[in-house]
Structures are given as C-alpha cells and as structure tokens.
Design a protein around this motif. Structure first.
Motif, PDB file in Angstrom:
ATOM      1  N   ILE A   1       0.868  -1.108   0.147  1.00 11.39           N
ATOM      2  CA  ILE A   1       0.217  -0.213   0.132  1.00 11.39           C
ATOM      3  C   ILE A   1       0.811   1.251   0.136  1.00 11.39           C
ATOM      4  O   ILE A   1       0.149   2.406  -0.349  1.00 11.39           O
ATOM      5  N   ALA A   2       2.156   1.054   0.302  1.00  9.30           N
ATOM      6  CA  ALA A   2       3.055   2.278   0.537  1.00  9.30           C
ATOM      7  C   ALA A   2       4.497   1.943   0.494  1.00  9.30           C
ATOM      8  O   ALA A   2       4.834   0.729   0.945  1.00  9.30           O
ATOM      9  N   LYS A   3       5.227   2.786   0.110  1.00 11.49           N
ATOM     10  CA  LYS A   3       6.566   2.662   0.376  1.00 11.49           C
ATOM     11  C   LYS A   3       7.255   3.868   1.351  1.00 11.49           C
ATOM     12  O   LYS A   3       7.013   5.147   0.734  1.00 11.49           O
ATOM     13  N   LEU A   4       7.766   3.635   2.335  1.00  7.84           N
ATOM     14  CA  LEU A   4       8.348   4.608   3.230  1.00  7.84           C
ATOM     15  C   LEU A   4      10.066   4.757   2.557  1.00  7.84           C
ATOM     16  O   LEU A   4      10.841   3.647   2.913  1.00  7.84           O
ATOM     17  N   ILE A   5      10.473   5.592   2.185  1.00  3.00           N
ATOM     18  CA  ILE A   5      11.645   6.068   1.690  1.00  3.00           C
ATOM     19  C   ILE A   5      12.481   7.154   2.474  1.00  3.00           C
ATOM     20  O   ILE A   5      11.882   8.174   2.706  1.00  3.00           O
ATOM     21  N   CYS A   6      13.697   6.950   3.115  1.00  5.61           N
ATOM     22  CA  CYS A   6      14.078   7.860   3.967  1.00  5.61           C
ATOM     23  C   CYS A   6      15.644   7.951   3.494  1.00  5.61           C
ATOM     24  O   CYS A   6      16.468   6.655   3.282  1.00  5.61           O
ATOM     25  N   TRP A   7      15.855   9.264   3.333  1.00  2.51           N
ATOM     26  CA  TRP A   7      17.596   9.659   3.053  1.00  2.51           C
ATOM     27  C   TRP A   7      18.371  10.320   4.208  1.00  2.51           C
ATOM     28  O   TRP A   7      17.571  10.935   5.028  1.00  2.51           O
ATOM     29  N   GLY A   8      19.488  10.108   4.332  1.00  2.00           N
ATOM     30  CA  GLY A   8      20.418  10.711   5.119  1.00  2.00           C
ATOM     31  C   GLY A   8      21.743  10.817   4.597  1.00  2.00           C
ATOM     32  O   GLY A   8      22.216   9.844   3.624  1.00  2.00           O
ATOM     33  N   ALA A   9      22.583  11.925   5.315  1.00  2.00           N
ATOM     34  CA  ALA A   9      23.856  12.036   4.933  1.00  2.00           C
ATOM     35  C   ALA A   9      24.568  10.637   4.977  1.00  2.00           C
ATOM     36  O   ALA A   9      25.939  10.492   4.355  1.00  2.00           O
ATOM     37  N   THR A  10      24.306   9.831   5.937  1.00  2.00           N
ATOM     38  CA  THR A  10      24.891   8.641   6.195  1.00  2.00           C
ATOM     39  C   THR A  10      23.894   7.625   6.405  1.00  2.00           C
ATOM     40  O   THR A  10      22.880   7.917   6.524  1.00  2.00           O
ATOM     41  N   ARG A  11      24.373   6.082   6.402  1.00  2.00           N
ATOM     42  CA  ARG A  11      23.375   5.126   6.377  1.00  2.00           C
ATOM     43  C   ARG A  11      22.877   5.372   7.739  1.00  2.00           C
ATOM     44  O   ARG A  11      21.415   4.964   7.932  1.00  2.00           O
ATOM     45  N   GLY A  12      23.571   5.577   8.627  1.00  2.00           N
ATOM     46  CA  GLY A  12      22.819   5.460  10.171  1.00  2.00           C
ATOM     47  C   GLY A  12      21.856   6.756  10.135  1.00  2.00           C
ATOM     48  O   GLY A  12      20.838   6.538  10.857  1.00  2.00           O
ATOM     49  N   GLU A  13      22.128   7.782   9.540  1.00  2.00           N
ATOM     50  CA  GLU A  13      21.026   8.678   9.493  1.00  2.00           C
ATOM     51  C   GLU A  13      19.935   8.211   8.945  1.00  2.00           C
ATOM     52  O   GLU A  13      18.620   8.706   9.260  1.00  2.00           O
ATOM     53  N   ALA A  14      19.947   7.661   7.730  1.00  2.00           N
ATOM     54  CA  ALA A  14      18.873   7.118   7.028  1.00  2.00           C
ATOM     55  C   ALA A  14      18.178   6.319   7.774  1.00  2.00           C
ATOM     56  O   ALA A  14      16.766   6.517   7.776  1.00  2.00           O
ATOM     57  N   LEU A  15      18.752   5.290   8.584  1.00  2.00           N
ATOM     58  CA  LEU A  15      18.112   4.456   9.430  1.00  2.00           C
ATOM     59  C   LEU A  15      17.306   5.039  10.623  1.00  2.00           C
ATOM     60  O   LEU A  15      16.324   4.645  10.945  1.00  2.00           O
ATOM     61  N   SER A  16      17.928   6.131  11.148  1.00  2.00           N
ATOM     62  CA  SER A  16      17.466   6.923  12.181  1.00  2.00           C
ATOM     63  C   SER A  16      16.290   7.511  11.810  1.00  2.00           C
ATOM     64  O   SER A  16      14.999   7.572  12.478  1.00  2.00           O
ATOM     65  N   ARG A  17      15.967   8.223  10.448  1.00  2.00           N
ATOM     66  CA  ARG A  17      15.068   8.744   9.983  1.00  2.00           C
ATOM     67  C   ARG A  17      13.908   7.826   9.852  1.00  2.00           C
ATOM     68  O   ARG A  17      12.708   8.158   9.897  1.00  2.00           O
ATOM     69  N   ALA A  18      14.216   6.556   9.351  1.00  2.00           N
ATOM     70  CA  ALA A  18      13.310   5.354   8.972  1.00  2.00           C
ATOM     71  C   ALA A  18      12.428   5.257  10.434  1.00  2.00           C
ATOM     72  O   ALA A  18      11.468   5.046  10.418  1.00  2.00           O
ATOM     73  N   ARG A  19      13.133   5.030  11.577  1.00  2.00           N
ATOM     74  CA  ARG A  19      12.858   4.506  12.924  1.00  2.00           C
ATOM     75  C   ARG A  19      11.549   5.777  13.233  1.00  2.00           C
ATOM     76  O   ARG A  19      10.683   5.536  13.916  1.00  2.00           O
ATOM     77  N   GLN A  20      12.020   6.934  12.941  1.00  2.00           N
ATOM     78  CA  GLN A  20      11.163   8.243  13.485  1.00  2.00           C
ATOM     79  C   GLN A  20       9.944   8.082  12.615  1.00  2.00           C
ATOM     80  O   GLN A  20       8.987   8.287  13.020  1.00  2.00           O
TER      81      GLN A  20
END
Length: 442
Positions: free
Chosen positions: A384-403
């Motif tokens: 039903i959807a795709k949640l896509i998160c970008w970050g300057a680093t992989r850690g930041e992208a994953l952190s934004r995905a958790r939020q």
C-alpha cells in the motif's frame, strides 16, 4: 509525446502521472472496477475503464489495455512494473498499433525475460554468471546437468521473474521429487514449463544495478541497490548504496551491468541483478526490463528522476545526464508497507483503510496511491505504500526511518510496519544475506 496511457495502478501509477505532468504530458489512467474511485484515477487528466476487478480481466488483459489506448487517443503506453510490463508480446502489439511502448524493445524483453537466454547473453558480454545449466524439460537431462552444476542448487523457471518459480534442491533424490512440481508451477505461472538449474550460493547478497540507455548510444548506470532482506525471495527492505561494498567491487559490478545493457541493445530504465559472494565475486542472475519498485532509493542518492528519464528516452531524446554527472550522495532506505499480518504468517489483509496518517520531515518520502477511507483490494498485490528515507549517512537514513515509523498511523488493516520497527535495529549492524531474514524470523 503529448498523451500517455498509464496501464497500472497504485503508487506506481501516481508516480508516472506526476512525472508526465512535470514533463508537460497528459496522463490517462486505465482502471478496473475496483479502482474506479482511486486517487491516481482522480489525479489523471483523463481515465478509461478496462474491465473487472481481477487482474486477468483488466490490468493483465492486453486486448482491453490496447482498446483503452485507442479510445483515449494516446501516443504512448507506460506499463509501470508487474502486470504487462515485461510481456514482450504486449510491447510488440503496442508498437504495431503505432504507439510508443515506454520500455525496451520487444525483442530485448523477450531475450532477457527468458532466463536461459539471458544467461547466454551475459556470458557473451563477459559478465560472470552463476554456474548452471541450459533450458531443461525432462528428468534425465536435469540429473545430468545437476551432476555438472553440483548441489545444493535451485530449479528455476526459465520464463520466471520477481522471485517466483524457484525451488531449492539439496540432492539428486530431491531433484526427482521437485522437478515435476517446479515444471507445473512454471507452466501455471508463466505459460512455459521449461526450467534450468543454478548453483545455490550460501550467504550471498542480492545486489542490483540501475541502468539507463537511450537511442543515441548513451548507456549509464546509477550505481547499485542492496535488496538482500527478503522473505521467500520477495523483497521487504532495500537500500542504496549497498553497505560495506568495496570501491573496486562497486565499479566492477556497475561496469558489468552497463556492458550487458549495451550488448543486448537495451533502451529505457532497467535493472541488472547479481549475487555477491563473501569473497567479493559476483554473478549475474537476471535483468528486469522495467522500472523497479525500489527505484526511489536510487533517486534519493543520485538526484535522478528515473521515470522522467523513461519518458525522455521513449520520446526519442538523449539521456539528460552522462556517467560523470551521476554521483552518490548519502544513503537511502526503502521499507515496503504491505497490508499483511506478520504475526499470522504474512497473511494478506484486505479491507478498509480507516486511518492513514503519513510521516514527514527532512529526508522522508512516502510513495502511495491510497488515502484514508480507501479499500485495499484482495485482487492485487498487498503493498500500500513505500517509506523512503534519506540521510547523509546510512545511520542517519535508518534513524529517520525509525522516526518515520513512529509517526506512521495505519488503522483498519494490519501492516508490515510492526515488522520493520523490529528489523531496523538489527539492520543497523551492517549488510545481511538473502536468507538472513527467514532465519531471523524463525
């Protein structure tokens, strides 16, 4: 190009409609009974009914789609992904009708859609392939080939794709039991019971390279994605670039993908898929001759609009970029949100989407075709959807995905959001292999 028929549904239909509008092109939405009131239909410039709710009566009905194209006075057809997107006969019929198929030529779809032929093309292009056999139709030939390939191995449908039509085999005795079933499954799913054998690589990663090619000799890659988080060979989580990949390996895989695309006379957006072993060796497994579900992570780290490039290429124009223009910037992850119950064996869960509050903030993108109040149909894929998160680093992208997951509110149907919330801390440790998730799930 002035008017395009969007022969698909859901988030990819809306994605294509937006790209058309940005390019100054009108978009016509093809819809089934179930999708009459869908958001993407509402946002299109025009719409046309193509049949009943089952996909076979609508989105998979080539006659209905071609009739809709004629009725709508379009000059091009965009098939999206799935459905008719990799159907060579459909692409050929679109061209014969004097319309533009937004994808590669029919003969390229045909060659790369047949897995045995695709292996041969890769070998001709000097691209390494997983040890395997040619096309097989009987047990005696399969047993002889298995003796050469070695166990464990996979029995794969020659006309298969998307992770379907694959059976693992650990011994010659098991091969005799599995082969008839695999052939029957292949015939039922793809209309062709031909199979081939391929060595099963333990603990391999699934790496795919995005390529773009035009009619003016331009062929580029947009680097790679890691799609190793899979359940029953269906992807749940993807990211770009692939974590922990040595620069030399990244360059070699990308160059191999470009070499293959050039060799087969590719045109449009496509994905060359590889298995990456622990020692850094990689092997071609297949080519997807369409836009991929996970294309947004590549867009996030390169700044490219891949659907816009598809439209440019189909309109006879050169790519908007050269290889030197494409550089990696940061990291991106994609979480597929499916209407499934992870605690009940991932059982599909159609129903009314009574609440659907989407997250936002820096680096957060949500691709969906649905809004609160919509019904999730039992006739189609459960995403039903795709949640896509970008970050300057992989850690930041994953952190934004958790939020983003913490902000997401979905009611009315169970989803895979709860699974992703449990997965993200595990994935923070680095890359995993294609069989990791099933082991983690138990």
């Amino acid at each position: 190009m002035r008017r395009v028929l969007v022969a698909n549904r859901g988030e990819i239909a809306l994605r294509i409609i937006r790209a058309c509008h940005e390019a100054g092109v009108e978009a016509v939405a093809a819809y089934s009974d179930a999708d009459k009131a869908a958001r993407w239909v509402e946002l299109a410039d025009d719409s046309v009914h193509i049949g009943g709710s089952p996909a076979g009566k609508s989105y998979l009905n080539a006659d209905a789609v071609l009739t809709a194209a004629w009725q709508s006075d379009v000059d091009a057809v965009h098939p999206g992904y799935g459905f008719l997107s990799e159907n060579a006969a459909f692409a050929r019929r679109v061209a014969e009708a004097g319309l533009t198929f937004i994808g590669p030529p029919a003969d390229v779809i045909e060659k790369m859609g047949d897995k045995a032929t695709a292996r041969r093309m890769a070998e001709e292009a000097g691209v390494p392939v997983v040890p395997g056999s040619g096309p097989l139709n009987d047990l005696a030939a399969a047993e002889a080939a298995a003796a050469e390939v070695g166990f464990p191995l996979l029995v794969k449908a020659a006309a298969g794709g998307g992770g379907r039509g694959i059976r693992p085999v650990a011994s010659a005795e098991e091969l005799a039991d599995v082969l008839p079933t695999a052939q029957a499954e292949a015939a039922a799913a793809f209309g062709d019971g031909t199979v081939y054998l391929e060595r099963l690589l333990e603990r391999a990663r699934h790496i795919e390279v995005q390529v773009l090619a035009d009619d003016h000799g331009g062929v580029v890659h947009a680097y790679e994605r890691d799609c190793s988080v899979q359940r029953r060979r269906q992807k749940l989580f993807e990211e770009a670039p692939a974590p922990g990949l040595e620069r030399e390996v990244r360059e070699a895989i990308a160059e191999a993908a470009v070499r293959l695309a050039r060799h087969v006379g590719y045109r449009g957006a496509g994905t060359v898929e590889f298995l990456l072993a622990d020692d850094g060796s990689f092997y071609f497994i297949e080519m997807n001759t369409r836009i991929q579900v996970e294309h947004p992570v590549t867009e996030c780290v390169t700044g490219l609009d891949l659907v816009a490039e598809q439209l440019r290429i189909a309109d006879g124009k050169a790519l908007s970029v050269t290889q030197e223009d494409i550089v990696l910037d940061g990291a991106a992850v994609e979480l597929r949100l499916n209407a499934e119950d992870p605690d009940a064996g991932f059982r599909p869960a159609p129903g009314e989407l009574t609440r659907f509050d989407l997250p936002g903030g820096p680096g957060v993108r949500v691709d969906t075709g649905f809004v609160a109040g919509d019904r999730i149909s039992p006739f189609y894929d459960s995403m039903i959807a795709k949640l896509i998160c970008w970050g300057a680093t992989r850690g930041e992208a994953l952190s934004r995905a958790r939020q983003a997951l913490a902000e997401l509110r979905v009611e009315g149907v169970p989803t895979t959001a709860s699974l992703h919330a449990r997965l993200l801390p595990e994935l923070a440790g680095g890359p995993v292999h294609t069989r990791w998730l099933e082991g983690w799930l138990g």
